[in-house]
Design a protein around this motif. Structure first.
Motif, short mmCIF file in Angstrom:
data_model
loop_
_atom_site.label_atom_id
_atom_site.label_comp_id
_atom_site.label_asym_id
_atom_site.label_seq_id
_atom_site.Cartn_x
_atom_site.Cartn_y
_atom_site.Cartn_z
N GLU A 206 0.84 -1.21 0.00
CA GLU A 206 0.00 0.00 0.00
C GLU A 206 0.87 1.26 0.00
O GLU A 206 0.55 2.24 -0.68
CB GLU A 206 -0.94 0.00 1.21
N MET A 207 1.97 1.22 0.73
CA MET A 207 2.87 2.38 0.77
C MET A 207 3.46 2.68 -0.60
O MET A 207 3.75 3.83 -0.91
CB MET A 207 4.00 2.16 1.79
N ARG A 208 3.58 1.66 -1.45
CA ARG A 208 4.11 1.86 -2.80
C ARG A 208 3.14 2.68 -3.66
O ARG A 208 3.53 3.20 -4.70
CB ARG A 208 4.42 0.52 -3.47
N HIS B 67 -7.11 -2.64 -10.32
CA HIS B 67 -5.71 -2.81 -9.91
C HIS B 67 -5.55 -2.67 -8.41
O HIS B 67 -4.85 -3.46 -7.77
CB HIS B 67 -4.81 -1.84 -10.68
N ALA B 68 -6.19 -1.68 -7.81
CA ALA B 68 -6.14 -1.53 -6.34
C ALA B 68 -6.80 -2.72 -5.68
O ALA B 68 -6.30 -3.25 -4.68
CB ALA B 68 -6.81 -0.23 -5.91
N SER C 219 0.14 -2.01 -6.99
CA SER C 219 0.45 -0.63 -6.61
C SER C 219 0.70 0.23 -7.85
O SER C 219 0.93 -0.28 -8.94
CB SER C 219 1.67 -0.59 -5.71
N CYS C 220 0.68 1.53 -7.64
CA CYS C 220 1.02 2.45 -8.73
C CYS C 220 2.40 2.14 -9.29
O CYS C 220 2.61 2.09 -10.50
CB CYS C 220 1.02 3.90 -8.22
N CYS D 262 2.69 7.96 -3.96
CA CYS D 262 2.12 8.72 -5.08
C CYS D 262 0.95 9.58 -4.61
O CYS D 262 0.72 10.69 -5.10
CB CYS D 262 1.66 7.77 -6.19
N ALA D 263 0.20 9.04 -3.64
CA ALA D 263 -1.00 9.71 -3.13
C ALA D 263 -0.69 10.98 -2.36
O ALA D 263 -1.60 11.74 -2.02
CB ALA D 263 -1.81 8.76 -2.25
#
Length: 193
Positions: free
Chosen positions: A23-25, A100-101, A106-107, A29-30
């Motif tokens: 999630e941090m990956r 994808h989420a 991840s992004c 970006c967020a």
């Protein structure tokens, strides 16, 4: 992290410190690729304070509900006199509602895919379109040929762009319709919907 991301999570009742590595990956970006506005809180002595409108969630409807309740507007349209919010770039929010989420991709899995050199696996920090590195981004999960993957993505992008243009045309027409209704002496109650 930037305070706005931490505060946005807190407003949703979520603890960002419990985010997984994967999630941090995307959360990196967020910090920037999100919808935001600059809040002024005179009581707290904050002027132009970066704020994410996530108290009602990260869906379009949740953010609009937040903005409506907070009375936030970016400008008043000169023709229709409608208060307008100009969404910056809700990339992370849109990603968060997608497949994808949901699949925990991840992004960075797509925009900064892993690569190997000398037996070492690492994240490629050359941020780019997945279409420029289909083998290491898309083809890790999608088992079609590069040509098929590229054609599928370009078809979806074209469909989205055409839908956006159709929506923009409808919104432009709506502003003129509201202006015509105002000229015909429609009341505020009649115009509200």
């Amino acid at each position: 992290t930037r305070p706005a991301l931490r505060e946005g999570f807190k407003a949703m009742g979520k603890d960002i410190d419990k985010a997984t590595h994967q999630e941090m990956r995307s959360l990196v970006c967020a910090q920037c690729h999100v919808e935001y506005y600059f809040k002024t809180d005179k009581d707290a002595g904050k002027k132009h304070y970066l704020t994410f409108p996530w108290k009602k969630g990260t869906s379009v409807e949740g953010m609009i509900e937040y903005y409506d309740e907070a009375g936030v507007k970016d400008y008043v349209h000169p023709i229709s006199k409608v208060e307008v919010i100009k969404c910056q770039h809700p990339d992370w929010e849109m990603y968060s509602t997608g497949v994808h989420a949901y699949r925990k991709v991840s992004c960075s899995d797509c925009h900064m895919p892993y690569r190997s050199e000398g037996g070492m696996k690492f994240t490629d920090h050359h941020v780019q379109s997945p279409l420029l590195n289909i083998e290491n981004s898309c083809a890790v999960c999608h088992r079609w040929s590069e040509a098929e993957l590229k054609a599928r993505v370009e078809s979806i992008q074209t469909k989205v762009a055409n839908a956006r243009i159709t929506a923009e045309d409808a919104i432009v027409a709506a502003h003129f319709d509201v202006a015509a209704a105002m000229e015909a002496k429609a009341t505020d109650v009649e115009l509200a919907p």
